[in-house]
Design an enzyme around this catalytic site. Structure first.
Site, mmCIF file in Angstrom:
data_model
loop_
_atom_site.group_PDB
_atom_site.id
_atom_site.type_symbol
_atom_site.label_atom_id
_atom_site.label_comp_id
_atom_site.label_asym_id
_atom_site.label_seq_id
_atom_site.Cartn_x
_atom_site.Cartn_y
_atom_site.Cartn_z
ATOM 1 N N CYS A 151 -3.842 0.563 -0.033
ATOM 2 C CA CYS A 151 -2.473 1.075 0.039
ATOM 3 C C CYS A 151 -2.354 2.425 -0.659
ATOM 4 O O CYS A 151 -2.356 2.492 -1.893
ATOM 5 C CB CYS A 151 -1.530 0.058 -0.605
ATOM 6 S SG CYS A 151 0.170 0.632 -0.722
ATOM 7 N N CYS B 172 0.859 2.783 -2.763
ATOM 8 C CA CYS B 172 0.845 2.100 -4.057
ATOM 9 C C CYS B 172 -0.050 2.821 -5.061
ATOM 10 O O CYS B 172 0.269 2.904 -6.240
ATOM 11 C CB CYS B 172 0.299 0.680 -3.933
ATOM 12 S SG CYS B 172 0.812 -0.189 -2.477
ATOM 13 N N ASP B 173 -1.207 3.296 -4.608
ATOM 14 C CA ASP B 173 -2.245 3.718 -5.558
ATOM 15 C C ASP B 173 -2.574 5.213 -5.542
ATOM 16 O O ASP B 173 -3.310 5.688 -6.407
ATOM 17 C CB ASP B 173 -3.544 2.935 -5.280
ATOM 18 C CG ASP B 173 -3.320 1.433 -5.444
ATOM 19 O OD1 ASP B 173 -2.504 1.060 -6.304
ATOM 20 O OD2 ASP B 173 -3.950 0.648 -4.713
#
Ligand code: NAP
Length: 311
Positions: free
Chosen positions: A134, A137-138
């Site tokens: 992701c 997200c990261d």
């Protein structure tokens, strides 16, 4: 045991649309969210192809709007995961979560899909230590870093483009010499100076001690192997349906996608399904929303027939 008319399993676009429609039909739906409230859109940065938003919208924002709209008509959303179901004895069906057991007259399964794994050594161990599924997200954790991205589809291109906001460079490793991604994303990726491509190549191992240090790759045409130093590995190679919970209960194809008819009905009368758990073909927010709507309408009709039959 808590008794419900309709339980919706999953809270992505299909589940939240089914919730909106069943709530408006005044059958008081209970949505059990699953591990990720909002489903995959909650980790999608930009949504540019959902009608009604000419300037695009972020995934989390769209999910929140869908949730609020369903709740405004009375849908209840419970943050929990379904751990067990029993559909084998017909309606009413049993649904267990970590904390509770429910009985429901009708079920709409919208449990979605999850990112596929490469299934190579090092992958599982390095999740959260440089391996990610992701970018939204990261990506932030890879500021000024060099990463590799695995995959050649729309997701891989979209996520790589998003990563370029943070990273120094991304090398996309694809197993063929042609991308699967559509023209618009392809064009943007080829034009981006931070993105380069390694064709005809597969990742055979993710290497590192406490964090990712390199990937071992093999050229599928020449057989040549080499090691590429990298700070991170982002993997976007498609999805698998979250259907293991329904094994032995609902018919599914050899890949695990639930089999539904034209009216979103599964193999068990009174259990309907919508969204990516039963859709290996389209996998769009717009199609999931449409399927969630259809499943809700059919679930409502099914319930009405049952109640008429009894009365
Ligand atoms: P996808 O279209 O199935 O692409 C998966 C990619 O991963 C393909 O390039 C595939 O290679 C590669 N791959 C699969 N298994 C692999 C393995 N074991 N090792 C290495 N590479 C592997 O999946 P997706 O990109 O997640 O997209 C899914 C659907 O969502 C598609 O219908 C897509 O159009 C849609 N989507 C649309 C958008 C958008 O419109 N903006 C954004 C995201 C997703 P091959 O090409 O060789 O098969």
């Amino acid at each position: 045991m808590q008794k419900e008319k309709v339980i919706i399993i999953g809270s992505g676009p299909a589940g939240l649309t089914a919730a909106l429609y069943t709530a408006r039909a005044v059958i008081n739906p209970l949505v059990i969210s699953g591990s990720q409230l909002g489903g995959q859109i909650s980790i999608t940065n930009e949504v540019e192809n959902y009608p009604g938003f000419p300037d695009g919208i972020t995934g989390p924002e769209l999910g929140e709007f869908m949730q609020k709209q369903a709740e405004a008509f009375g849908a209840r959303i419970m943050i929990d995961e379904v751990t067990e179901v029993d559909f084998n004895n017909g309606s009413p069906f049993t649904v267990k979560t970590h904390g509770e057991t429910f009985e429901a007259k009708v079920i709409i399964v919208c449990a979605g899909a999850s990112p596929r794994r490469l299934e190579v050594p090092g992958e599982e161990e390095m999740i959260g230590r440089g391996v990610s599924f992701c970018a939204t997200c990261d990506g932030f954790f890879f500021r000024e870093k060099d990463v590799v991205v695995v995959g050649g589809g729309d997701s891989a291109m979209e996520e790589t483009l998003f990563l370029t906001r943070f990273i120094n460079q991304a090398r996309v490793i694809h197993r063929r010499d042609e991308l699967r991604a559509g023209e618009a994303l392809k064009k943007r990726a080829f034009a981006n100076e931070k993105i380069s491509f390694i064709w005809d190549t597969v990742v055979e191992e993710i290497v590192g001690d406490s964090k990712v240090e390199a990937v071992r790759v093999r050229n599928v045409k020449t057989g040549e192997t080499s090691e590429l130093a990298t700070d991170g590995v982002f993997i976007f190679i498609g999805h698998y349906p979250n259907s293991s919970l329904f094994e032995g209960q609902l018919e599914m194809d050899e890949r695990g996608y639930l089999i539904t008819d034209d009216h979103m009905a599964t193999s068990v009368p009174g259990v309907f399904a919508a969204g990516e758990i039963q859709d290996p073909t389209y996998r769009q927010i717009a199609t999931s929303v449409g399927q969630g709507c259809a499943a809700a309408i059919m679930a409502e009709r099914w319930l009405e027939e049952q109640e008429k039959g009894r009365g």
